[in-house]
Design a protein around this motif. Structure first.
Motif, mmCIF file in Angstrom:
data_model
loop_
_atom_site.group_PDB
_atom_site.id
_atom_site.type_symbol
_atom_site.label_atom_id
_atom_site.label_comp_id
_atom_site.label_asym_id
_atom_site.label_seq_id
_atom_site.Cartn_x
_atom_site.Cartn_y
_atom_site.Cartn_z
ATOM 1 N N LEU A 97 1.684 6.593 -6.739
ATOM 2 C CA LEU A 97 0.535 7.457 -7.038
ATOM 3 C C LEU A 97 0.926 8.921 -6.854
ATOM 4 N N LEU A 98 1.678 9.162 -5.768
ATOM 5 C CA LEU A 98 2.158 10.532 -5.512
ATOM 6 C C LEU A 98 2.967 11.037 -6.696
ATOM 7 N N ALA A 133 1.202 3.969 -2.915
ATOM 8 C CA ALA A 133 0.896 5.364 -2.590
ATOM 9 C C ALA A 133 2.008 6.286 -3.087
ATOM 10 N N GLY A 163 0.828 -1.201 0.000
ATOM 11 C CA GLY A 163 0.000 0.000 0.000
ATOM 12 C C GLY A 163 0.862 1.250 0.000
ATOM 13 N N THR A 164 1.896 1.269 0.859
ATOM 14 C CA THR A 164 2.787 2.426 0.924
ATOM 15 C C THR A 164 3.503 2.632 -0.405
#
Lengths: 329, 307
Positions: free
Chosen positions: A29-30, A26, A22-23
């Motif tokens: 995605l950032l 993320a 997930g991290t």
């Protein structure tokens, strides 16, 4: 009652759903949204910072492949960053701007340098390997310092980015940004595939117990050399992107401290892990960016921090995100 | 190209070689005995030069500054060993590389804060800042001759120390079996600290001797450290004798390459090519030698005898 059921029921989530993944997603995605974020908050230089972060991530992914998974502590990985960037720069110097020529040449030069130096370095082990990879990179560094034709110490300005006629237009900063992003994602996927292939298993086996791998009949030297060349080419690609991104190349791109930075990124992120290079590069460059903004003498903070991380926090950032589930390792 | 010039450059090569040897002796001692890769060894070299610059300014004479700077680097070595490096002996080489890389950042930035970014000139007393006439009309700076003499004396001293004294016996014991040494009642921890201090002092000596020639600058340590790595790889890690021979070899090849390769190449190729190829090749020469040695003998020319 419903919550009770949820907590006691056996987990039905697939194995890839985890805090770690997930991290990692993320962060990706950032990066994907960064142009928009930079636009909204009117911080255009964030685009520069994050393209640099992504390029160093690609370099770190390639180093992680041989260092983390293969156990080859290369202290000379910055050479490939420089070679890739100089391939773009020198061809552009002779008015050859086509990316169809520049990129293959950059990759070929990096692969060739990796093949020749790797063939020598991999005959040795441990601390010899560290010193020799360092020495070869220093050799390349001094070679470009002494080449006055290409700017010597002062470096070489790259007036035009690589041209891919009709395909993409890299002179547009946003296009270049997303090109780097796509290559970053592909590099992650490539190394993941490699590591979990038979080839990757042999490389990891040779890290853990070389005599046993040899006894099983694997020519570990050749496997290692192949891995070394793959890593060199991938880092060369990062160098090609670096040259395009900064539109400048100088011997300082392959200074030995840059190789040290790459090692720090890999170890800080968590070596031999899938997401490690991504976390490491982000943490390292943000740390550099903000610390150097606050203190000019940020090395006085970063140095002790590094020592403390080495002594007390083994496993890097990745280890803070829960137990390794054994995948990709 | 005259024979006098050739002889002078040969002596320059010896000077560089002996300075390299002092650095390598400490590096290889520490590696051979404690199994520690110390990237910060070059920083101790730099500190030797900076300490010497400060003490020269304070006492007014290079000669008084030398023992003071030596003592200072020795103590600094002890402090670094006790605070940081002691925790790294049992770690793998990668951890050692990272932590000592951190030390380099600290030393370089610390020096920048204390002494400034410009570098320090170390003035020589008049009787050293002169030329000395050797045989056949070869005139050579007295100070460089002194470096050669000191380097040779230290090499001899190290040889005697390691092979003919009780301390040397302990050093060799530590290298081959530290558990046994410890079981015999030797305080190995203390011994390691002492050896590290000795290595630091040797690096400091190299730095303070190089100081008056090239002045003390930030980053001087790393430049020479990588040369020292080349020497150690050629000579065989852990072998002081190997370091000595390889250091002289590297010093001479590097110096001669820089001085004569361009002239030499212009004999066999057009001058404008030689002008480009000369500096390029000479800056790579020692690495090519290293590669050649490794291709034939991966463990270096004189690997230490084990067993």
């Amino acid at each position: 009652m419903v919550t009770d059921q949820l907590t006691t029921a056996p987990s039905t989530t697939p194995a890839w759903v985890s805090v770690r993944n997930g991290t990692g997603l993320a962060v990706l995605l950032l990066y994907a949204l960064m142009p928009g974020i930079a636009d909204i908050f009117d911080l255009p230089f964030y685009l520069d910072i994050f393209s640099r972060v992504m390029i160093l991530t690609i370099a770190a992914i390639s180093l992680n492949f041989i260092l983390g998974f293969g156990g080859m502590v290369s202290f000379g990985h910055a050479a490939y960053l420089g070679l890739g960037a100089y391939a773009v720069g020198i061809l552009a110097y002779y008015d050859i701007y086509s990316g169809w020529i520049q990129w293959p040449v950059g990759l070929a030069v990096s692969a060739l340098f990796a093949l020749v130096t790797g063939a020598i370095c991999l005959r040795t082990k441990g601390v010899y390997f560290i010193m020799i990879t360092l020495a070869f990179t220093q050799m390349i560094h001094f070679l470009f310092v002494s080449l006055e034709e290409f700017g010597g110490d002062d470096g070489l300005t790259i007036w035009n980015r690589s041209e891919f006629d009709g395909l993409i237009d890299l002179s547009n900063d946003l296009t270049l940004y997303y090109t780097i992003f796509v290559i970053l994602v592909l590099s992650l996927a490539l190394v993941h595939r490699l590591v979990n292939s038979r080839f990757g298993m042999v490389i990891q086996g040779a890290r853990s117990n070389e005599p046993r791998m040899r006894a099983l009949g694997f020519p570990t030297y050749r496997y290692r050399l192949a891995a070394y060349v793959i890593a060199g080419s991938l880092c060369g690609l990062a160098g090609i992107l670096l040259g395009n991104d900064t539109e400048f190349v100088s011997p300082s791109d392959m200074h030995w401290t840059k190789s040290g930075d790459l090692i720090i990124i890999v170890v800080l992120g968590g070596m031999g892990t899938f997401w490690g290079p991504l976390f490491g590069a982000l943490a390292f460059l943000l740390l550099e960016f903000f610390l150097s903004d606050i203190f000019i003498w940020w090395h006085l903070i970063f140095g002790p921090l590094l020592i403390l991380v080495v002594i007390f926090a083994r496993g890097g950032i990745d280890s803070f995100l829960g137990q390794q589930n054994g995948q990709g390792r | 190209m005259s024979w006098v010039l050739l002889a002078e450059q040969l002596l320059n090569g010896f000077t560089l070689g002996l300075i390299l040897f002092l650095l390598c002796a400490g590096l290889t001692l520490v590696f051979g005995i404690m199994d520690l890769v110390n990237l910060a060894h070059g920083s101790l070299y730099m500190m030797g030069a900076y300490f010497c610059a400060t003490f020269t300014a304070m006492t007014g004479s290079f000669l008084y500054a030398v023992p003071l700077a030596l003592a200072a680097t020795f103590v600094l070595g002890l402090i670094v060993e006790v605070i940081v490096l002691r925790n790294l002996y049992t770690r793998d080489h990668l951890d050692q590389v990272m932590a000592t890389f951190g030390l380099i950042l600290i030393f370089n930035e610390g020096v920048r804060q204390i002494w400034g970014a410009d570098g320090e000139v170390i003035p020589l007393p008049a009787f050293l800042d002169s030329n000395f006439e050797l045989v056949f009309g070869i005139v050579y700076p007295t100070y460089r001759l002194l470096i050669i003499c000191v380097g040779l004396l230290v090499a001899l001293g190290l040889y005697v120390l390691v092979t003919h004294t009780r301390v040397g016996m302990l050093i060799r014991g530590g290298a081959s079996n530290r558990e046994m040494l410890s079981a015999l009642g030797i305080n190995v921890k203390q011994l390691f600290t002492l050896i590290f201090g000795l290595g630091a002092a040797l690096a400091g000596l190299a730095g303070l001797m190089a100081g008056p020639i090239e002045q003390a600058t930030i980053g001087m340590g790393e430049r020479i450290l990588i040369l020292a790595f080349v020497v150690i790889v050629i000579g065989g890690i852990g072998s002081i004798r190997g370091s000595f021979i390889a250091a002289i070899l590297v010093g001479v090849i590097d110096t001669m390459g820089r001085s004569f390769l361009e002239d030499f190449l212009s004999l066999v190729m057009p001058a404008n090519y030689a002008e480009t190829a000369g500096p390029a090749l000479s800056s790579m020469s020692i690495y090519i030698v290293m590669a050649a040695v490794l291709a034939i003998r991966p463990q270096g020319l004189f690997p230490p005898r084990t067993g």
